[in-house]
Motif scaffolding. Structure first.
Motif, mmCIF file in Angstrom:
data_model
loop_
_atom_site.group_PDB
_atom_site.id
_atom_site.type_symbol
_atom_site.label_atom_id
_atom_site.label_comp_id
_atom_site.label_asym_id
_atom_site.label_seq_id
_atom_site.Cartn_x
_atom_site.Cartn_y
_atom_site.Cartn_z
ATOM 1 N N TRP A 242 31.994 42.389 45.675
ATOM 2 C CA TRP A 242 31.891 41.830 44.328
ATOM 3 C C TRP A 242 31.463 40.357 44.328
ATOM 4 C CZ3 TRP A 242 36.477 40.060 40.886
ATOM 5 C CH2 TRP A 242 36.017 39.834 39.583
ATOM 6 N N ALA A 243 31.861 39.601 45.344
ATOM 7 C CA ALA A 243 31.655 38.148 45.313
ATOM 8 C C ALA A 243 30.199 37.737 45.139
ATOM 9 C CB ALA A 243 32.245 37.516 46.576
ATOM 10 N N ALA B 8 37.686 31.371 40.390
ATOM 11 C CA ALA B 8 38.231 32.659 39.958
ATOM 12 C C ALA B 8 38.930 33.376 41.105
ATOM 13 C CB ALA B 8 37.113 33.530 39.392
ATOM 14 N N PHE B 9 38.305 33.404 42.277
ATOM 15 C CA PHE B 9 38.912 34.097 43.419
ATOM 16 C C PHE B 9 40.161 33.359 43.907
ATOM 17 C CE2 PHE B 9 34.624 36.047 43.953
ATOM 18 C CZ PHE B 9 35.029 37.369 43.867
ATOM 19 N N GLY C 22 36.366 36.826 48.674
ATOM 20 C CA GLY C 22 35.589 36.109 47.677
ATOM 21 C C GLY C 22 35.371 34.659 48.038
ATOM 22 N N SER D 131 26.320 35.614 38.658
ATOM 23 C CA SER D 131 26.585 35.599 37.215
ATOM 24 C C SER D 131 27.084 34.251 36.717
ATOM 25 C CB SER D 131 27.620 36.681 36.870
ATOM 26 O OG SER D 131 27.146 37.963 37.224
ATOM 27 N N VAL D 132 28.026 33.625 37.458
ATOM 28 C CA VAL D 132 28.682 32.419 36.939
ATOM 29 C C VAL D 132 28.498 31.201 37.840
ATOM 30 C CG1 VAL D 132 30.388 33.825 35.742
ATOM 31 C CG2 VAL D 132 30.909 32.947 38.023
ATOM 32 N N ARG E 232 27.818 39.188 43.650
ATOM 33 C CA ARG E 232 27.397 39.505 42.282
ATOM 34 C C ARG E 232 28.013 38.533 41.280
ATOM 35 N NH1 ARG E 232 27.418 43.129 45.855
ATOM 36 N NH2 ARG E 232 25.921 44.839 45.881
ATOM 37 N N LEU E 233 29.276 38.160 41.514
ATOM 38 C CA LEU E 233 29.914 37.191 40.621
ATOM 39 C C LEU E 233 29.261 35.816 40.765
ATOM 40 C CD1 LEU E 233 32.167 36.837 38.539
ATOM 41 C CD2 LEU E 233 33.695 36.174 40.405
ATOM 42 N N ARG F 126 32.450 28.256 39.857
ATOM 43 C CA ARG F 126 33.296 29.058 38.977
ATOM 44 C C ARG F 126 33.801 30.310 39.695
ATOM 45 N NH1 ARG F 126 29.290 27.523 34.996
ATOM 46 N NH2 ARG F 126 30.220 26.199 33.376
ATOM 47 N N ALA F 127 32.932 30.935 40.486
ATOM 48 C CA ALA F 127 33.360 32.132 41.214
ATOM 49 C C ALA F 127 34.453 31.782 42.222
ATOM 50 C CB ALA F 127 32.166 32.766 41.926
#
Length: 405
Positions: free
Chosen positions: A59-60, A75-76, A109, A66-67, A62-63, A71-72
């Motif tokens: 997922w990392a 979030a992680f 992440g 996106s952001v 792709r995140l 920011r990613a």
């Protein structure tokens, strides 16, 4: 020096991440024992960690796209902090398994983002030095996390709060750095069968490495409790294992570059079986014997992943290396997800020594498969340089690209 300064924020974040997320693994095992969790429930927490780790690897990237990187990363890191803080608010083994999924998610992440950031800044001229410092910081943080457990009280709010503080501190260097974040790159395709097509022996070696490392790191504290070690000595017991693995990298790398890697893998796997026997025998001795056995076990088992991946890269084309590294990470996670549950169930049913019988059996199978491949497999035309391969994210292959690229 200018290179180190430019990466200082990333390296400080790595060190703090290791203190927080690396410390929760043994602390959970010791806390679970204190609270009366069964061996199987503690093993399930270890498996949940690697399940979250696998999801985070996927997922990392792709995140990030996106952001953005910062920011990613936040979030992680927040997910990992939440998982740590919630432990003493909801004392239940299955709830803790869900929290450990968050910790595994945070590991994958955060490391994916840090390695993507490093990859965008290094050149072929600086790659070797940057990776050397990165490995040193990572191993030092790992050792620090194990030693820190000696001073933390199991199943206590303050212990988990301290680990959560390290996670919060890890946010500051990377979020406040003035170094410009790189543009988000594309994630490597996940092609697990690529590892098998390039080197069946390398693929099996990576799975066995996952079985071995995850079983010891996630369930090893239960072994320490079962043989009568106190919490502070269990921390040193785990540190001896990590230190032995770190010391092994240079001599094993030299040997793997000089001789047929299939033979090296077979012999180091045979030594790992001796390491398993040494752990069982050492448990009957004094504390020095136990620490020496743990160091030898780490010395013989840590290099298996790097030797296996180096052997597979001997058959890979330049444009396949990143995806091959991602495939190896996937196979490592498969072995790591399964082994803590199996090892803990064996300990609960047959006693602490059964975990090392399980690990030894995995290495017997690796030796048998290695001998078979030496009879029917092909020999590579050349050796790629051996490098220590951290099991951190699917993007690690980009940082470990060989100089000839």
């Amino acid at each position: 020096m200018s290179l180190l300064i430019s990466f200082a924020a990333l390296f400080v974040s790595v060190f703090l991440l290791q203190l927080g997320l690396g410390g929760v693994v043994p602390l959970d095992a010791l806390s679970g024992t204190e609270l009366g969790f069964s061996a199987e429930q503690i093993g399930a927490m270890g498996s949940a960690h690697f399940l979250g780790f696998f999801v985070g690897c996927w997922w990392a990237p792709r995140l990030m796209g996106s952001v953005g990187h910062s920011r990613a990363f936040a979030a992680f890191a927040a997910a990992g902090t939440t998982g740590i803080l919630a432990h003493m608010m909801w004392v239940d083994p299955w709830a803790w398994s869900a929290m450990r999924m968050l910790s595994g998610l945070a590991v994958a992440g955060c490391y994916t983002i840090i390695e993507a950031w490093l990859q965008s800044k290094v050149t072929n001229a600086t790659r070797g030095r940057a990776m050397a410092v990165y490995r040193m910081v990572d191993v030092t943080g790992n050792l620090g996390a194990q030693v820190m457990i000696a001073f933390l009280t199991p199943a206590a709010y303050v212990s988990y709060n301290l680990l959560a503080l390290f996670m919060c501190f890890a946010l500051f260097p990377l979020l406040l750095t003035r170094v410009e974040a790189p543009a988000a790159g594309t994630a490597p395709r996940l092609r697990p069968m690529l590892a098998w097509h390039k080197s069946p022996l390398g693929a099996v070696g990576v799975v066995v490495s996952g079985v071995t490392g995850a079983a010891f790191r996630m369930v090893g504290p239960l072994f320490g409790v079962a043989i009568g070690l106190e919490a502070n000595r269990i921390a040193l017991f785990l540190s001896a294992y990590v230190l032995g693995g770190a010391i092994a990298q240079f001599p094993m790398g030299w040997i793997a570059d000089k001789y047929d890697r299939r033979s090296v893998l077979i012999w180091i796997s045979a030594a790992s079986i001796l390491g398993c026997a040494g752990m069982v025998a050492g448990a009957q001795g004094n504390i020095v014997t136990i620490f020496l056995a743990a160091g030898f076990f780490g010395f013989t088992t840590f290099p298996i992943y790097s030797i296996s991946t180096a052997h597979a890269h001997d058959f890979a084309e330049q444009n396949e290396r990143v995806e091959l590294s991602a495939a190896h990470m996937f196979l490592y996670a498969v072995g790591a997800i399964a082994s803590p549950v199996i090892a803990s169930a064996l300990i609960g049913a047959f006693g602490p020594g059964s975990m090392f019988a399980f690990i030894a059996l995995a290495h017997v199978l690796l030796i048998g498969f290695g001998l078979l491949r030496m009879r029917v497999g092909r020999t590579p035309d050349h050796h790629t340089p051996y490098v220590y391969s951290p099991r951190t994210s699917f993007l690690i292959g980009r940082l470990l690209r060989r100089r000839e690229e």
